[in-house]
Scaffold this motif. Sequence first.
Motif, PDB file in Angstrom:
ATOM      1  N   VAL A 160       0.846  -1.198   0.000  1.00 44.84           N
ATOM      2  CA  VAL A 160       0.000   0.000   0.000  1.00 44.84           C
ATOM      3  C   VAL A 160       0.882   1.249   0.000  1.00 44.84           C
ATOM      4  N   ALA A 161       1.961   1.225   0.760  1.00 45.68           N
ATOM      5  CA  ALA A 161       2.884   2.369   0.783  1.00 45.68           C
ATOM      6  C   ALA A 161       3.495   2.592  -0.603  1.00 45.68           C
ATOM      7  N   CYS A 162       3.892   1.526  -1.266  1.00 51.84           N
ATOM      8  CA  CYS A 162       4.446   1.655  -2.628  1.00 51.84           C
ATOM      9  C   CYS A 162       3.396   2.206  -3.588  1.00 51.84           C
ATOM     10  N   GLU A 163       2.162   1.760  -3.427  1.00 57.56           N
ATOM     11  CA  GLU A 163       1.080   2.288  -4.259  1.00 57.56           C
ATOM     12  C   GLU A 163       0.925   3.795  -4.038  1.00 57.56           C
ATOM     13  N   ARG A 164       0.998   4.229  -2.799  1.00 55.41           N
ATOM     14  CA  ARG A 164       0.868   5.661  -2.494  1.00 55.41           C
ATOM     15  C   ARG A 164       1.998   6.467  -3.135  1.00 55.41           C
ATOM     16  N   ALA A 220       0.199  13.628   5.891  1.00 53.92           N
ATOM     17  CA  ALA A 220       0.582  13.135   7.218  1.00 53.92           C
ATOM     18  C   ALA A 220      -0.387  12.061   7.706  1.00 53.92           C
ATOM     19  N   LEU A 221      -1.667  12.252   7.467  1.00 52.87           N
ATOM     20  CA  LEU A 221      -2.662  11.277   7.900  1.00 52.87           C
ATOM     21  C   LEU A 221      -2.444   9.938   7.198  1.00 52.87           C
ATOM     22  N   HIS A 222      -2.251   9.964   5.897  1.00 55.60           N
ATOM     23  CA  HIS A 222      -2.082   8.711   5.153  1.00 55.60           C
ATOM     24  C   HIS A 222      -0.760   8.025   5.497  1.00 55.60           C
ATOM     25  N   THR A 223       0.285   8.804   5.718  1.00 52.98           N
ATOM     26  CA  THR A 223       1.569   8.222   6.134  1.00 52.98           C
ATOM     27  C   THR A 223       1.451   7.645   7.537  1.00 52.98           C
ATOM     28  N   GLY A 224       0.863   8.407   8.425  1.00 51.85           N
ATOM     29  CA  GLY A 224       0.681   7.951   9.807  1.00 51.85           C
ATOM     30  C   GLY A 224      -0.139   6.671   9.898  1.00 51.85           C
ATOM     31  N   LEU A 225      -1.146   6.560   9.050  1.00 48.78           N
ATOM     32  CA  LEU A 225      -1.969   5.351   9.039  1.00 48.78           C
ATOM     33  C   LEU A 225      -1.103   4.116   8.803  1.00 48.78           C
ATOM     34  N   LEU A 226      -0.251   4.181   7.794  1.00 47.56           N
ATOM     35  CA  LEU A 226       0.573   3.018   7.454  1.00 47.56           C
ATOM     36  C   LEU A 226       1.541   2.678   8.579  1.00 47.56           C
ATOM     37  N   VAL A 227       2.158   3.703   9.149  1.00 43.60           N
ATOM     38  CA  VAL A 227       3.097   3.480  10.259  1.00 43.60           C
ATOM     39  C   VAL A 227       2.370   2.875  11.455  1.00 43.60           C
ATOM     40  N   PRO A 255     -12.373 -10.784   5.784  1.00 40.27           N
ATOM     41  CA  PRO A 255     -13.318  -9.808   5.213  1.00 40.27           C
ATOM     42  C   PRO A 255     -12.711  -8.408   5.075  1.00 40.27           C
ATOM     43  N   MET A 256     -11.870  -8.007   6.022  1.00 40.08           N
ATOM     44  CA  MET A 256     -11.233  -6.686   5.926  1.00 40.08           C
ATOM     45  C   MET A 256     -10.264  -6.643   4.749  1.00 40.08           C
ATOM     46  N   LEU A 257      -9.554  -7.742   4.519  1.00 41.92           N
ATOM     47  CA  LEU A 257      -8.655  -7.806   3.370  1.00 41.92           C
ATOM     48  C   LEU A 257      -9.445  -7.681   2.062  1.00 41.92           C
ATOM     49  N   VAL A 258     -10.585  -8.321   1.984  1.00 44.31           N
ATOM     50  CA  VAL A 258     -11.441  -8.203   0.797  1.00 44.31           C
ATOM     51  C   VAL A 258     -11.869  -6.743   0.617  1.00 44.31           C
ATOM     52  N   LEU A 259     -12.237  -6.072   1.710  1.00 48.84           N
ATOM     53  CA  LEU A 259     -12.617  -4.656   1.617  1.00 48.84           C
ATOM     54  C   LEU A 259     -11.445  -3.790   1.143  1.00 48.84           C
ATOM     55  N   VAL A 260     -10.240  -4.066   1.619  1.00 50.39           N
ATOM     56  CA  VAL A 260      -9.056  -3.323   1.168  1.00 50.39           C
ATOM     57  C   VAL A 260      -8.869  -3.508  -0.334  1.00 50.39           C
ATOM     58  N   LEU A 261      -9.008  -4.729  -0.807  1.00 47.08           N
ATOM     59  CA  LEU A 261      -8.842  -5.006  -2.245  1.00 47.08           C
ATOM     60  C   LEU A 261      -9.945  -4.343  -3.075  1.00 47.08           C
ATOM     61  N   LEU A 262     -11.170  -4.352  -2.578  1.00 48.66           N
ATOM     62  CA  LEU A 262     -12.267  -3.674  -3.281  1.00 48.66           C
ATOM     63  C   LEU A 262     -12.046  -2.160  -3.307  1.00 48.66           C
ATOM     64  N   ALA A 263     -11.557  -1.612  -2.214  1.00 50.76           N
ATOM     65  CA  ALA A 263     -11.253  -0.173  -2.173  1.00 50.76           C
ATOM     66  C   ALA A 263     -10.167   0.169  -3.188  1.00 50.76           C
ATOM     67  N   VAL A 279     -12.153   5.993   2.625  1.00 47.59           N
ATOM     68  CA  VAL A 279     -12.820   5.712   3.905  1.00 47.59           C
ATOM     69  C   VAL A 279     -12.777   4.217   4.217  1.00 47.59           C
ATOM     70  N   VAL A 280     -13.097   3.398   3.226  1.00 50.06           N
ATOM     71  CA  VAL A 280     -13.097   1.942   3.428  1.00 50.06           C
ATOM     72  C   VAL A 280     -11.686   1.461   3.751  1.00 50.06           C
ATOM     73  N   GLU A 281     -10.705   1.929   2.998  1.00 47.41           N
ATOM     74  CA  GLU A 281      -9.340   1.472   3.230  1.00 47.41           C
ATOM     75  C   GLU A 281      -8.822   1.884   4.610  1.00 47.41           C
ATOM     76  N   ILE A 282      -9.099   3.103   5.029  1.00 49.40           N
ATOM     77  CA  ILE A 282      -8.602   3.565   6.330  1.00 49.40           C
ATOM     78  C   ILE A 282      -9.225   2.770   7.476  1.00 49.40           C
ATOM     79  N   ALA A 283     -10.463   2.357   7.324  1.00 47.58           N
ATOM     80  CA  ALA A 283     -11.093   1.540   8.364  1.00 47.58           C
ATOM     81  C   ALA A 283     -10.636   0.078   8.284  1.00 47.58           C
ATOM     82  N   ALA A 284     -10.512  -0.451   7.060  1.00 43.81           N
ATOM     83  CA  ALA A 284     -10.284  -1.890   6.898  1.00 43.81           C
ATOM     84  C   ALA A 284      -8.819  -2.325   7.016  1.00 43.81           C
ATOM     85  N   LEU A 285      -7.893  -1.533   6.468  1.00 42.44           N
ATOM     86  CA  LEU A 285      -6.486  -1.966   6.475  1.00 42.44           C
ATOM     87  C   LEU A 285      -5.960  -2.273   7.878  1.00 42.44           C
ATOM     88  N   PRO A 286      -6.194  -1.419   8.861  1.00 40.65           N
ATOM     89  CA  PRO A 286      -5.717  -1.766  10.207  1.00 40.65           C
ATOM     90  C   PRO A 286      -6.401  -3.010  10.780  1.00 40.65           C
TER      91      PRO A 286
END
Length: 184
Positions: A11-15, A47-54, A74-82, A127-134
């Motif tokens: 995800v970081a590489c994608e960003r 900063a928010l998106h970087t902080g999320l990954l860290v 299920p969260m992984l599926v949501l990350v992939l759909l996002a 929104v989906v990714e920020i909730a689901a990835l963690p």
Amino acid sequence: MPWYVLLVLAVACERVGELVLARRHAAWSLGRAGVEHGRGHYPVMVALHTGLLVCCLAESVLLHRPFLPAVGWPMLVLVLLAHALRLWCVTTLGPLWNTRVIIVPGVPLVATGPYRFLRHPNYVAVVVEIAALPLVHMAWWTATVFTVANAVLLTVRIRCENRALATAAIRDGVTSAGAVSRTP
């Protein structure tokens, strides 16, 4: 856990790839007399998106969060759909897609792809990714804190974008509204 580290790194590489593409698109837009809006909130967004990954990795490792298949898969599926929705947004907008709010005069509102259905589909993906990835690895503190912070930031961001689009529509003499988002 190693696969989760790889997921977050992917995800970081994608960003980083998105930032490179956004820079190219910004040059394209600015070269066509595009006007940037909302510069003040942009560093907060980065900063928010970087902080999320860290924090995804830090909470999972330091607090020994387990992978619970009933939640993690299920969260992984949501990350992939996002991710798929984000790619659809990027390809639909082409050179108009950007991580910044840049409005190019005379360019019509985009009403194809996911913009047929939603005004800001890329923000749905965010929104989906920020909730689901963690939550893939039960980093629920990260999911909670960053979801709330993102909601506040998106309130500012969407208002900024809507004002910029409305101003452009008035300036360009456009009277009908369509679905659009020119940012991530």
